[in-house]
Design a protein around this motif. Structure first.
Motif, PDB file in Angstrom:
ATOM      1  N   UNK A 108       8.597  -9.658  -9.484  1.00 37.45           N
ATOM      2  CA  UNK A 108       9.508 -10.315 -10.431  1.00 37.45           C
ATOM      3  C   UNK A 108      10.884  -9.660 -10.400  1.00 37.45           C
ATOM      4  N   UNK A 109      10.909  -8.337 -10.324  1.00 37.28           N
ATOM      5  CA  UNK A 109      12.191  -7.626 -10.265  1.00 37.28           C
ATOM      6  C   UNK A 109      12.960  -7.991  -9.003  1.00 37.28           C
ATOM      7  N   UNK A 110      12.247  -8.112  -7.880  1.00 42.04           N
ATOM      8  CA  UNK A 110      12.902  -8.504  -6.639  1.00 42.04           C
ATOM      9  C   UNK A 110      13.449  -9.923  -6.734  1.00 42.04           C
ATOM     10  N   UNK A 111      12.700 -10.806  -7.378  1.00 41.47           N
ATOM     11  CA  UNK A 111      13.169 -12.177  -7.545  1.00 41.47           C
ATOM     12  C   UNK A 111      14.404 -12.225  -8.433  1.00 41.47           C
ATOM     13  N   UNK A 112      14.426 -11.413  -9.476  1.00 42.45           N
ATOM     14  CA  UNK A 112      15.578 -11.380 -10.379  1.00 42.45           C
ATOM     15  C   UNK A 112      16.863 -11.053  -9.630  1.00 42.45           C
ATOM     16  N   UNK A 113      16.751 -10.214  -8.590  1.00 43.05           N
ATOM     17  CA  UNK A 113      17.933  -9.731  -7.871  1.00 43.05           C
ATOM     18  C   UNK A 113      18.240 -10.549  -6.619  1.00 43.05           C
TER      19      UNK A 113
END
Length: 255
Positions: free
Chosen positions: A177-182
């Motif tokens: 999810x963190x990678x998708x956010x960025x």
């Protein structure tokens, strides 16, 4: 005559299938090759290039394949989220064995396609898996825009579920999810740190970073960003016309 008009004039909706580019799909008695080398679009009308893929075309291709094992090759920046999920589910149901290879880019909604593989998909060290949050264009009042944001959140949950089934050992969906956010671009070696993929040898195929991808991606690596277009003004006009047509059609969401 503009390229898109010339192409539409020769298309036959009654016989929707993978385009002429895919006539070289190398059917044998036991295997068939399937290429995703363009955008993922909703239907025949949205296929601006012969390389673009859509659910009806894939359905017909799979019917023709008749259970043969599939070699699936991917170089796509993504497109319609619903079309991509439909194609993913059709390929998952397909009875033949599926081998998947990312030739240069599996980006956006195309990033779920490698995970239809029965074994680990192969991503070369110089190819990319790009993941980000769902993206959409929206018009309307405040209530409609808030609803669009809520809809995108629900759609993202469905995409998490696909990624979650293919995580590398020790990786959590919260990390993804963190990678998708960025908006994260993972080369083959980096992708293998997060997902169950095999790292393949480097190849020389250019990543399919087309106009559609450049519209919604902010972090495209400079090494694969397209430059040097002969007629950038003409390309900009064509892209604007596409956007206007989309706004007149049904609601469009992409990833």
């Amino acid at each position: 005559m503009p390229k898109h008009k010339k192409f539409i004039a020769y298309k036959d909706a009654a016989h929707a299938t993978v385009g002429k580019f895919y006539e070289f799909k190398n059917f044998t008695d036991s295997t068939a090759d399937l290429y995703f080398y363009g955008d993922i679009v909703s239907d025949w009308w949205g296929a601006w290039q012969q390389e673009d893929q859509y659910p009806d075309a894939i359905r017909n291709f799979l019917a023709e394949a008749e259970g043969r094992d599939l070699n699936i090759y991917i170089n796509s920046g993504g497109g319609s989220v619903f079309a991509g999920i439909a194609i993913y589910n059709m390929l998952k149901r397909y009875p033949g064995k599926k081998n998947c290879y990312v030739d240069a880019l599996a980006g956006s909604i195309a990033s779920i396609l490698p995970f239809v593989a029965d074994d680990k998909p192969t991503i070369p060290a110089n190819a990319f898996l790009m993941i980000h949050k769902p993206w959409a264009g929206c018009e309307g009042n405040a209530n409609e825009m808030r609803k669009m944001a809520d809809d995108l959140d629900r759609i993202e949950v469905g995409i998490w579920k696909i990624y979650e089934d293919h995580l590398a050992e020790g990786i959590t969906i919260d990390q993804i999810k963190e990678l998708m956010d960025k908006e994260t671009w993972l080369d083959g070696e980096s992708a293998a740190q997060y997902f169950n993929v095999s790292v393949g040898e480097e190849n020389a195929i250019a990543a399919a970073v087309q106009e559609y991808t450049q519209t919604y991606c902010k972090n495209i690596p400079e090494s694969i960003r397209q430059t040097g277009e002969e007629n950038p003004t003409d390309h900009a006009k064509e892209l604007e016309m596409k956007r206007n047509l989309v706004s007149l059609a049904t609601a469009h969401m992409g990833i």
